[in-house]
Design a protein around this motif. Sequence first.
Motif, short mmCIF file in Angstrom:
data_model
loop_
_atom_site.label_atom_id
_atom_site.label_comp_id
_atom_site.label_asym_id
_atom_site.label_seq_id
_atom_site.Cartn_x
_atom_site.Cartn_y
_atom_site.Cartn_z
N PRO A 1 0.81 -1.22 0.00
CA PRO A 1 0.00 0.00 0.00
C PRO A 1 0.84 1.27 0.00
CG PRO A 1 -0.92 -1.57 1.55
CD PRO A 1 0.41 -2.12 1.11
N LEU A 2 1.97 1.25 0.68
CA LEU A 2 2.82 2.44 0.72
C LEU A 2 3.43 2.71 -0.66
CD1 LEU A 2 3.71 4.65 2.57
CD2 LEU A 2 5.58 3.21 3.37
N VAL A 3 3.77 1.66 -1.38
CA VAL A 3 4.24 1.83 -2.76
C VAL A 3 3.16 2.54 -3.57
CG1 VAL A 3 4.82 0.61 -4.90
CG2 VAL A 3 5.82 -0.14 -2.73
N ALA B 1 2.97 6.37 -5.50
CA ALA B 1 2.58 6.57 -6.90
C ALA B 1 1.42 7.54 -7.00
CB ALA B 1 2.21 5.23 -7.53
N TYR B 2 0.38 7.34 -6.20
CA TYR B 2 -0.83 8.15 -6.31
C TYR B 2 -0.62 9.58 -5.86
CZ TYR B 2 -2.96 3.52 -6.82
OH TYR B 2 -3.27 2.25 -7.24
N ASN B 3 0.47 9.82 -5.12
CA ASN B 3 0.81 11.19 -4.71
C ASN B 3 1.84 11.83 -5.63
OD1 ASN B 3 -0.57 12.14 -2.10
ND2 ASN B 3 -0.09 10.00 -1.67
N MET C 1 6.16 -5.87 -4.09
CA MET C 1 6.25 -4.41 -4.11
C MET C 1 6.57 -3.90 -5.51
SD MET C 1 7.99 -3.75 -0.36
CE MET C 1 8.00 -1.96 -0.42
N VAL C 2 7.38 -4.65 -6.26
CA VAL C 2 7.63 -4.29 -7.66
C VAL C 2 6.34 -4.37 -8.46
CG1 VAL C 2 8.78 -5.04 -9.79
CG2 VAL C 2 10.07 -4.94 -7.65
N MET C 3 5.57 -5.42 -8.24
CA MET C 3 4.29 -5.58 -8.94
C MET C 3 3.34 -4.43 -8.61
SD MET C 3 3.87 -9.69 -8.35
CE MET C 3 2.29 -9.88 -9.18
N ALA C 4 3.30 -4.05 -7.34
CA ALA C 4 2.43 -2.94 -6.94
C ALA C 4 2.85 -1.64 -7.61
CB ALA C 4 2.46 -2.79 -5.41
N ALA C 5 4.15 -1.43 -7.70
CA ALA C 5 4.66 -0.21 -8.34
C ALA C 5 4.27 -0.17 -9.81
CB ALA C 5 6.18 -0.14 -8.18
N THR D 1 8.03 3.90 -11.09
CA THR D 1 9.19 3.07 -11.42
C THR D 1 9.72 2.37 -10.17
OG1 THR D 1 9.83 4.50 -13.25
CG2 THR D 1 11.54 3.09 -12.33
N PRO D 2 9.82 1.03 -10.18
CA PRO D 2 10.33 0.30 -9.02
C PRO D 2 11.83 0.00 -9.15
CG PRO D 2 9.24 -1.23 -10.51
CD PRO D 2 9.22 0.13 -11.18
#
Length: 260
Positions: free
Chosen positions: A29-31, A35-37, A59-63, A69-70
């Motif tokens: 969620p933090l990733v 992104a959303y910010n 976390m890479v997938m979430a990014a 960019t992860p």
Amino acid sequence: MNNKMKRVWADGASCYKVLGAFIGFPSTPLVEMCAYNGLDVVVIDNEHGLFSDEQVEYMVMAAEAAGITPLVRVVSADPFHVLKALDRGAHGVHVPQIDSKSLAEQVVEAIKYPPRGKRGAAFSMRAARYGTIPTDQYLEEANRETFVCIHIESIKAVENLSEIASVRDIDAWYIGPTDLSVSMGLKGDIYHPELLAAVDVIKREAQRAGVRLGIHVKDAVGARDRFEWGANYVCLTVTSLINRAFHDYNTQSRQLFEPS
């Protein structure tokens, strides 16, 4: 792979300022919040953080899903650690404590596939989309799109900058002011005149070498100042943001009710 960080520079926006955050604990969620910010990059900090390979991959997938960019800061220049991060699908790596030409070359060789490098190929991994794309296409994309970033964060590295600068295919140098100050005997004082002078030396050498320059900061004011100073890429540790938000929330909420 389509590395948005590299594309924005390669497509003519050479002056674009990349803004990111290091995350040192597992949190998809933090990733997404980064992104959303509107941040450009998230750096999964596996040098100081505690992650399993599976957590890094999530976390890479979430990014990727959120459009940021992860990158992964690996433990060291050991090719084993670099390979693990890249096979999870990271779009690049930050490699700490690079203080010699030989180490810088080792980093590039660990990241690039032959003929430039020595990275081992496993087309069944996530980075290669589990073998669903032509292998020659994947190899070409990976060598072109993967972001190569080395940390300049010791006095030995500063002394060896001219040799480090001779290594091809490094996209950016990243200054770690805290580590650099400790190596200079300044005990973490990132505002000491000697530290600031060394940072300026690194900037001049990076410009001479034609590589992008990143630097770590503590807050938005530091980021703005370093962008004005000439950095192309600035990050902070996400706990700095969280702690500041908690502090402001606590102190500002209680101001009217605390005894004077």
